[in-house]
Design an enzyme around this catalytic site. Sequence first.
Site, PDB file in Angstrom:
ATOM      1  N   TYR A 143       4.175  -3.575  22.319  1.00  0.00           N
ATOM      2  CA  TYR A 143       4.361  -3.781  23.972  1.00  0.00           C
ATOM      3  C   TYR A 143       4.836  -5.351  24.137  1.00  0.00           C
ATOM      4  O   TYR A 143       5.486  -5.803  24.832  1.00  0.00           O
ATOM      5  CB  TYR A 143       3.581  -3.443  24.753  1.00  0.00           C
ATOM      6  N   PHE A 163      10.452   1.613  13.103  1.00  0.00           N
ATOM      7  CA  PHE A 163      10.225   0.485  13.594  1.00  0.00           C
ATOM      8  C   PHE A 163      11.467  -0.694  13.194  1.00  0.00           C
ATOM      9  O   PHE A 163      11.232  -1.633  13.852  1.00  0.00           O
ATOM     10  CB  PHE A 163       8.738  -0.176  13.407  1.00  0.00           C
ATOM     11  N   HIS A 164      12.255  -0.533  12.323  1.00  0.00           N
ATOM     12  CA  HIS A 164      13.187  -1.342  12.160  1.00  0.00           C
ATOM     13  C   HIS A 164      14.312  -1.157  13.251  1.00  0.00           C
ATOM     14  O   HIS A 164      15.170  -1.933  13.559  1.00  0.00           O
ATOM     15  CB  HIS A 164      13.926  -1.061  10.895  1.00  0.00           C
ATOM     16  N   ARG A 172       5.945   5.871   2.973  1.00  0.00           N
ATOM     17  CA  ARG A 172       5.934   4.497   3.203  1.00  0.00           C
ATOM     18  C   ARG A 172       5.096   3.624   2.002  1.00  0.00           C
ATOM     19  O   ARG A 172       4.476   3.907   1.417  1.00  0.00           O
ATOM     20  CB  ARG A 172       5.801   4.208   4.336  1.00  0.00           C
TER      21      ARG A 172
HETATM   22  C1  HEM Z   1      17.036  -8.213   5.939  1.00  0.00           C
HETATM   23  C2  HEM Z   1      16.314  -7.466   6.795  1.00  0.00           C
HETATM   24  C3  HEM Z   1      15.219  -6.401   6.630  1.00  0.00           C
HETATM   25  C4  HEM Z   1      15.095  -5.703   5.388  1.00  0.00           C
HETATM   26  C5  HEM Z   1      16.042  -5.473   4.299  1.00  0.00           C
HETATM   27  C6  HEM Z   1      13.599  -4.945   5.605  1.00  0.00           C
HETATM   28  C7  HEM Z   1      13.225  -4.032   4.827  1.00  0.00           C
HETATM   29  C8  HEM Z   1      12.208  -3.445   4.844  1.00  0.00           C
HETATM   30  C9  HEM Z   1      11.707  -2.702   3.864  1.00  0.00           C
HETATM   31  C10 HEM Z   1      12.012  -2.371   2.649  1.00  0.00           C
HETATM   32  C11 HEM Z   1       9.996  -2.277   4.189  1.00  0.00           C
HETATM   33  C12 HEM Z   1       9.003  -1.722   3.275  1.00  0.00           C
HETATM   34  C13 HEM Z   1       9.141  -0.399   3.414  1.00  0.00           C
HETATM   35  C14 HEM Z   1       7.929   0.462   2.802  1.00  0.00           C
HETATM   36  O1  HEM Z   1       7.708   0.043   1.524  1.00  0.00           O
HETATM   37  O2  HEM Z   1       7.037   0.790   3.453  1.00  0.00           O
HETATM   38  C15 HEM Z   1       9.720  -3.095   5.361  1.00  0.00           C
HETATM   39  C16 HEM Z   1       8.755  -3.140   6.211  1.00  0.00           C
HETATM   40  C17 HEM Z   1       8.457  -3.850   7.507  1.00  0.00           C
HETATM   41  N1  HEM Z   1       9.247  -4.442   8.054  1.00  0.00           N
HETATM   42 FE1  HEM Z   1      11.554  -4.907   7.357  1.00  0.00          FE
HETATM   43  N2  HEM Z   1      13.355  -5.364   6.887  1.00  0.00           N
HETATM   44  C18 HEM Z   1      14.154  -6.495   7.531  1.00  0.00           C
HETATM   45  C19 HEM Z   1      13.936  -6.869   8.616  1.00  0.00           C
HETATM   46  C20 HEM Z   1      12.866  -6.636   9.384  1.00  0.00           C
HETATM   47  C21 HEM Z   1      12.616  -7.340  10.750  1.00  0.00           C
HETATM   48  C22 HEM Z   1      13.400  -8.413  11.387  1.00  0.00           C
HETATM   49  C23 HEM Z   1      11.247  -7.066  11.138  1.00  0.00           C
HETATM   50  C24 HEM Z   1      10.461  -7.564  12.376  1.00  0.00           C
HETATM   51  C25 HEM Z   1      10.796  -8.192  13.329  1.00  0.00           C
HETATM   52  C26 HEM Z   1      10.717  -6.176  10.065  1.00  0.00           C
HETATM   53  C27 HEM Z   1       9.301  -5.685  10.049  1.00  0.00           C
HETATM   54  C28 HEM Z   1       8.667  -5.031   9.095  1.00  0.00           C
HETATM   55  C29 HEM Z   1       7.474  -4.613   9.175  1.00  0.00           C
HETATM   56  C30 HEM Z   1       6.467  -4.956  10.030  1.00  0.00           C
HETATM   57  C31 HEM Z   1       7.354  -3.912   7.921  1.00  0.00           C
HETATM   58  C32 HEM Z   1       6.009  -3.000   7.521  1.00  0.00           C
HETATM   59  C33 HEM Z   1       5.270  -3.836   6.485  1.00  0.00           C
HETATM   60  C34 HEM Z   1       4.224  -2.817   6.080  1.00  0.00           C
HETATM   61  O3  HEM Z   1       4.306  -1.354   6.247  1.00  0.00           O
HETATM   62  O4  HEM Z   1       3.071  -3.273   5.743  1.00  0.00           O
HETATM   63  N3  HEM Z   1      11.680  -6.207   9.399  1.00  0.00           N
HETATM   64  N4  HEM Z   1      11.035  -3.696   5.775  1.00  0.00           N
END
Ligand code: HEM
Length: 552
Positions: A230, A378-379, A442
Amino acid sequence: MQQASIKNVAPKDAKLAMANIYVAFIALLLGGLAGLLQVLVRSGEFTIPGGIKIGYYQVLTVHGILLGLILTTFFILGFQIAAVSRTAGPLTDKQRNIGWIGFWLMVLGTAMASTMVLLNKATVLYTFYAPLKAHWIFYLGLTLVVVGSWLLCVPQFMKYFQWKKENPGQTSPLLTYMAFVNSLLWVTCSLGVAVSVLFQLLPWSLGLITRVDVLLTRTLFWYFGHALVYFWLLPAYMAWYAIVPKIVGGKIFSDSLARFSFILFLLFSFPVGIHHQLTEPGIDGFWKFVQVTLTFFVIIPSLMTAFSMFATFELRGRELGGKGVLGWFKKLPWGDARFLLPFIGMLAFIPGGAGGIVNASYQMNQLIHNTIWVTGHFHLTVATTVILTFFGVAFFLIPHLTGRVLTPALNKLGIYVGILWAIGMSIMSLSMHVVGLMGAPRRSDYSTYGGAEQAAEWIPYAIAQAVGGTILFVAIIIVTYIVIQLAFFAPKGHEEFPVAEVAPGAEKTPAILENFKFWGVIVAALIIFAYTMPIIDILRNSPLGSTGFTPW
Ligand code: HEM
Ligand SMILES: [Cu+2]
């Protein structure tokens, strides 16, 4: 005189706000790069040129921390400082200095935590809960980030009270009020994570205690973690309620409704964290049920916001001569990046919100829990709704703060960012949702699952994610270019910080909405009600000092 001078963010406050925004956009670029590496690693074998094998968890930790924690916190605090200065008047020297100390503490903490992550000594994901254990410098760094962020909230509190004192009996400026509520939310929620770090994780990693209560650290994390979402969302709502109406040339539909929805978010942000722990043993089903029920109250302010936004848009579209059921829709300023990006963000919130209902539902959660569906969710919400709104804000805020203007060419690039983001995220998020329903976990690099039959089924979706993710990264490069231009090279001039007025004829705002003693008591009561018994249970059944977590 007084009124006219408040139309701009005071120059000294602008420096403080910009300092935060610089850090935010550096985090975006580096964190986005980490995101790109993840999707590539996932779609098959990938090594950094130079032969260093990338550890999936390390990169995931970088990504989650930089984007989920650093980008958001710095941008939000910078934006709020600017919004307060713009609407309640310049900060005093004392207020601003407190803010600067906060900023430098946050920078120092970020540097400490990132160093440890880069050294692979803190590969604990952005949720950093036990039993994953990081180097103590990482935890200390996080603590400094949190304490620093509090010091950036303090000037906002002080300014609000100062304004109330100088303008007795009057309703505070809406943006200042909203910044105040969001800061209050942040301080209240981050207390949970502070307790977890100071009394469990830090002493544990220093070797002062040998074991921690895993369930307790997770519960404290999620007391923080839900309110955190939030805290990300409310600044986007600030822009929607108080800024976007001005950009489209309209008025705020209702000041009271906007304030009341912020109060509802505040109340229902804390007594709900256990909805992230529905599959965890050690928390009684009754309390899971109670917190799930309280979670759903968020639907009320969400629908209030949707209603209010579309009322503003329709009123404005009709004013411009739009006829029929949807004729007004065409009249909106689609070529203005400051409007289009937040608008795409609002659209993404429709499937985002629907997915959220699935996540929070006690039964349906079983299907998607810990699958990559959650990441898809959350994306859409934080990484589209919130981030696109922040981009829309940055397009006027950065030039406003640096004394430059958003040129038509940069605006056009901004439009491309919105379109690329919509396309890239649709592909990435949809494939995450679908393959999540097929059971793909995930936080897993399933390209290394070897011959597992299921993993083979998931790979095509991982490739789709890589395609979407690559498009997103291109968008991030363009945003970085726009930000550099707006900060250093765009033509000098005056860019407006738009703030909307309330529609004529709107009801006067009831004073109760500013009675924070009253709301504070209700917040405290809700927290005590929702958490006392679960925490007593946890302490009693898995006493502090045991590892606690026996998945029986
Ligand atoms: C180029 C843009 C982006 C790509 C390609 C991308 C891709 C990914 C991928 C592949 C995962 C991991 C999924 C997994 O293995 O569980 C992930 C996790 C995550 N992403 Fe992104 N993402 C992008 C942008 C963003 C943005 C802009 C935010 C936040 C403002 C964000 C926040 C997160 C968070 C908080 C996680 C969780 C990490 C975790 O589970 O520990 N992402 N993202
Ligand atoms: Cu939640």
